[in-house]
Design an enzyme around this catalytic site. Structure first.
Site, PDB file in Angstrom:
ATOM      1  N   ASP A 337       0.860  -1.188   0.000  1.00 34.35           N
ATOM      2  CA  ASP A 337       0.000   0.000   0.000  1.00 34.35           C
ATOM      3  C   ASP A 337       0.892   1.232   0.000  1.00 34.35           C
ATOM      4  O   ASP A 337       1.801   1.351   0.838  1.00 34.35           O
ATOM      5  CB  ASP A 337      -0.893  -0.038   1.256  1.00 34.35           C
ATOM      6  CG  ASP A 337      -1.931   1.063   1.254  1.00 34.35           C
ATOM      7  OD1 ASP A 337      -3.127   0.760   1.126  1.00 34.35           O
ATOM      8  OD2 ASP A 337      -1.533   2.256   1.383  1.00 34.35           O
ATOM      9  N   ASN A 345      -1.907  12.978  -3.531  1.00 27.94           N
ATOM     10  CA  ASN A 345      -2.934  13.415  -4.493  1.00 27.94           C
ATOM     11  C   ASN A 345      -3.388  14.829  -4.186  1.00 27.94           C
ATOM     12  O   ASN A 345      -3.529  15.668  -5.080  1.00 27.94           O
ATOM     13  CB  ASN A 345      -4.148  12.486  -4.407  1.00 27.94           C
ATOM     14  CG  ASN A 345      -4.041  11.314  -5.367  1.00 27.94           C
ATOM     15  OD1 ASN A 345      -3.429  11.430  -6.424  1.00 27.94           O
ATOM     16  ND2 ASN A 345      -4.626  10.195  -5.001  1.00 27.94           N
ATOM     17  N   ASP A 354      -1.502   9.463 -10.568  1.00 32.98           N
ATOM     18  CA  ASP A 354      -1.555   8.382 -11.585  1.00 32.98           C
ATOM     19  C   ASP A 354      -0.158   8.026 -12.060  1.00 32.98           C
ATOM     20  O   ASP A 354       0.163   6.863 -12.289  1.00 32.98           O
ATOM     21  CB  ASP A 354      -2.376   8.842 -12.797  1.00 32.98           C
ATOM     22  CG  ASP A 354      -3.863   8.796 -12.499  1.00 32.98           C
ATOM     23  OD1 ASP A 354      -4.224   8.269 -11.422  1.00 32.98           O
ATOM     24  OD2 ASP A 354      -4.659   9.270 -13.329  1.00 32.98           O
ATOM     25  N   GLU A 380      -4.583   2.266  -4.492  1.00 39.68           N
ATOM     26  CA  GLU A 380      -3.114   2.293  -4.401  1.00 39.68           C
ATOM     27  C   GLU A 380      -2.602   1.056  -3.673  1.00 39.68           C
ATOM     28  O   GLU A 380      -1.543   1.087  -3.067  1.00 39.68           O
ATOM     29  CB  GLU A 380      -2.609   3.585  -3.717  1.00 39.68           C
ATOM     30  CG  GLU A 380      -3.559   4.273  -2.782  1.00 39.68           C
ATOM     31  CD  GLU A 380      -3.884   3.473  -1.512  1.00 39.68           C
ATOM     32  OE1 GLU A 380      -4.821   2.657  -1.602  1.00 39.68           O
ATOM     33  OE2 GLU A 380      -3.226   3.664  -0.484  1.00 39.68           O
TER      34      GLU A 380
HETATM   35  N1  LIG Z   1      -4.265   9.348  -8.502  1.00 42.52           N
HETATM   36  C1  LIG Z   1      -4.928   8.256  -8.134  1.00 42.52           C
HETATM   37  N2  LIG Z   1      -5.257   8.124  -6.837  1.00 42.52           N
HETATM   38  C2  LIG Z   1      -5.914   7.053  -6.439  1.00 42.52           C
HETATM   39  C3  LIG Z   1      -6.276   6.044  -7.333  1.00 42.52           C
HETATM   40  N3  LIG Z   1      -6.920   5.043  -6.685  1.00 42.52           N
HETATM   41  C4  LIG Z   1      -6.990   5.434  -5.369  1.00 42.52           C
HETATM   42  N4  LIG Z   1      -6.366   6.652  -5.201  1.00 42.52           N
HETATM   43  C5  LIG Z   1      -6.225   7.434  -4.053  1.00 42.52           C
HETATM   44  O1  LIG Z   1      -5.433   6.769  -3.089  1.00 42.52           O
HETATM   45  C6  LIG Z   1      -5.739   7.359  -1.812  1.00 42.52           C
HETATM   46  C7  LIG Z   1      -5.728   6.324  -0.741  1.00 42.52           C
HETATM   47  O2  LIG Z   1      -5.738   6.978   0.466  1.00 42.52           O
HETATM   48  P1  LIG Z   1      -5.927   6.278   1.855  1.00 42.52           P
HETATM   49  O3  LIG Z   1      -6.585   4.955   1.689  1.00 42.52           O
HETATM   50  O4  LIG Z   1      -6.546   7.235   2.792  1.00 42.52           O
HETATM   51  O5  LIG Z   1      -4.467   5.988   2.338  1.00 42.52           O
HETATM   52  P2  LIG Z   1      -3.152   6.820   2.333  1.00 42.52           P
HETATM   53  O6  LIG Z   1      -3.363   8.259   2.160  1.00 42.52           O
HETATM   54  O7  LIG Z   1      -2.242   6.198   1.307  1.00 42.52           O
HETATM   55  O8  LIG Z   1      -2.607   6.569   3.798  1.00 42.52           O
HETATM   56  P3  LIG Z   1      -1.909   5.285   4.297  1.00 42.52           P
HETATM   57  O9  LIG Z   1      -2.363   4.135   3.469  1.00 42.52           O
HETATM   58  O10 LIG Z   1      -2.346   5.160   5.722  1.00 42.52           O
HETATM   59  O11 LIG Z   1      -0.447   5.523   4.166  1.00 42.52           O
HETATM   60  C8  LIG Z   1      -7.099   8.048  -1.981  1.00 42.52           C
HETATM   61  O12 LIG Z   1      -6.929   9.446  -1.901  1.00 42.52           O
HETATM   62  C9  LIG Z   1      -7.545   7.662  -3.368  1.00 42.52           C
HETATM   63  O13 LIG Z   1      -8.249   8.711  -4.026  1.00 42.52           O
HETATM   64  C10 LIG Z   1      -5.937   6.228  -8.721  1.00 42.52           C
HETATM   65  O14 LIG Z   1      -6.192   5.403  -9.604  1.00 42.52           O
HETATM   66  N5  LIG Z   1      -5.255   7.343  -9.058  1.00 42.52           N
END
Ligand SMILES: Nc1nc2c(ncn2[C@@H]2O[C@H](COP(=O)(O)OP(=O)(O)OP(=O)(O)O)[C@@H](O)[C@H]2O)c(=O)[nH]1
Length: 466
Positions: A337, A345, A354, A380
């Protein structure tokens, strides 16, 4: 040499055999009409067209015998097909005796069948077929004799090529005469004789549709399609060209140089046209092939990262779990992850996010062996499946991935990843394994991110012997 065997289109193979039988019947019918013409002294039946050269009676007998031999060759009864070979031997003998007559300048009596040729024959020896026709009958007889002998296949194909050359020269010289020129190259080869020689050759070649030269024409491949569509037009082109060339000069009165230039243009254009047509066919089939590969890949690929998607992951995971259950083959699963991806983002925008996901795809692919699988689990989150790998091996891969992330020159800010590692255990279902690796990932996040944590190993349960 290719180890893939020729695959034939059954419908086409049967079509070739039908064509061969139809040709045999047609040859017999035309030749019998000619013989009737000699017998009843009706010149029109021997020439088939007013003002044309007559087919000699002995050539007509040769064609009747060859057509009958061709029909018998497809018979399942060995007695009938061996009788067919005797008929082919007789065809060969008729041609050979005529050639001997030419060589020794003698008359062995073969030119006076049915009495008629004395009356209607033209040329130096009344009733004697021309040398090319005699040579054609020798080759035709040879074709029939060699048909069942596989060892002599190449010789048979050689005879067929010789026959085609004789028939096509006859047709071309006839085309020249048709366009108004009298000094024909094979002045003594009648048009119906040339046509029967051509048809007989094609008929004999079609009698063995899955052997020799003909096997390409019946193959259910692109080569087969090309051969079926292009070979006959290619065989007829010389006659057409000869006709046009002569017509340009004799009927339209064009000077010879201009006629030559126009002919060069015609032939170049015809070859270019055939190449263009073949290239079009190749192009269409290649595009269809690429599209189908694309569709097949698309179904299991994540478009953004190029890694396997969830669907492909589920299939391979089910496979590995079955292999663990049935053959006690363990594997490791890593869940990854990206750290603080939401803030990435938020700070740099989704397009930059992306880009990070795309780079992650590259880094994961580079860190794995060919037998391993990297998949995008969702958002992610990523999963790595490592067949035949225990938890220690899984930790090594995790360390490699962590290093790859740390060492990459990220454009906006450094991106790190947290990883959970778990080894499969006997009796695991997909949910059990995912739950364990998820817990390990959770621990890695809570321990400060940018690290890997392995799930607590389960007590080993021996597989049941039943
Ligand atoms: N740019 C982009 N962002 C994505 C995609 N799929 C998921 N995300 C973003 O990935 C982020 C995941 O955030 P969280 O699950 O809160 O986790 P995090 O911010 O990585 O925090 P931790 O996992 O605790 O380190 C979200 O803001 C989603 O919008 C994608 O295909 N493209």
């Amino acid at each position: 040499m290719s180890t893939v065997l020729f695959h034939h289109d059954l419908g086409v193979v049967q079509g070739f055999l039908r064509f061969s039988r139809a040709v045999a019947l047609l040859i017999c019918a035309v030749a019998l009409v000619v013989l009737a013409g000699w017998w009843c002294k009706r010149p029109l039946l021997t020439t088939m067209w007013p003002g044309q050269t007559a087919m000699t009676a002995n050539a007509a007998v040769g064609f009747v015998l060859s057509g009958s031999s061709l029909l018998l060759s497809q018979h399942s009864s060995p007695r009938r097909s061996s009788f067919g070979r005797w008929l082919s031997l007789a065809v060969l003998a008729i041609g050979a005796v005529t050639l001997v007559e030419y060589l020794w300048m003698t008359d062995l009596g073969i030119d006076h069948m049915f009495g008629g040729p004395r009356t209607h024959g033209s040329g130096r020896w009344p009733g004697r077929m021309g040398e090319p026709v005699a040579a054609g009958l020798v080759l035709l007889g040879g074709l029939g004799l060699l048909l069942p002998v596989r060892r002599w296949l190449y010789l048979r194909e050689g005879l067929a090529m010789g026959l085609l050359a004789i028939a096509m020269s006859g047709l071309a010289s006839y085309s020249i005469a048709l366009a108004g020129r009298n000094d024909m190259l094979f002045g003594r080869m009648p048009i119906h004789t040339a046509l029967l020689l051509l048809l007989a050759t094609l008929g004999w070649l079609s009698a063995t549709p899955t052997l020799g030269l003909t096997r390409l024409a019946t193959a259910d491949t692109l080569g087969g399609v090309l051969a079926r569509r292009l070979l006959l037009p290619a065989l007829l082109l010389p006659a057409v060209f000869a006709f046009v060339f002569q017509l340009l000069q004799s009927r339209l009165g064009l000077p010879e140089t201009l006629a030559f230039v126009l002919m060069a243009l015609f032939s170049g254009g015809a070859v270019a046209g055939l190449v263009w047509w073949a290239a079009n066919l190749f192009d269409k089939l290649e595009r269809q092939r690429r599209e189908s590969i694309l569709l097949r890949n698309d179904a299991g690929t994540d478009i953004l990262t190029g890694l396997a998607n969830r669907r492909a992951l589920d299939e391979v995971l089910a496979c590995l779990l079955r292999s663990q259950r049935e053959h006690d083959r363990m594997f490791s699963l890593l869940m990854l992850d990206l750290d603080c991806f939401k803030t990435f983002n938020d700070d740099f925008g989704h397009l930059a996010g992306d880009q990070v996901l795309r780079v992650t795809g590259h880094l994961l692919r580079a860190a794995l062996r060919p037998a391993d699988m990297a998949a995008r689990y969702g958002g992610e989150e990523f999963v790595l499946l490592l067949p035949e790998t225990d938890v220690a091996g899984g930790r090594e891969v995790a360390a490699r991935v962590l290093d790859a992330f740390r060492g990459f020159a990220w454009p906006y800010r450094a991106v790190t990843v947290s990883i959970g590692v778990a080894q499969s255990a006997f009796g695991d279902g997909a949910e059990d394994l995912i739950r364990r690796v998820d817990a390990a990932l959770y621990d890695a996040k809570h321990a400060g991110r940018d690290q890997a944590v392995a799930a607590v190993a389960l007590p080993t349960v021996a597989p049941s012997k039943t």
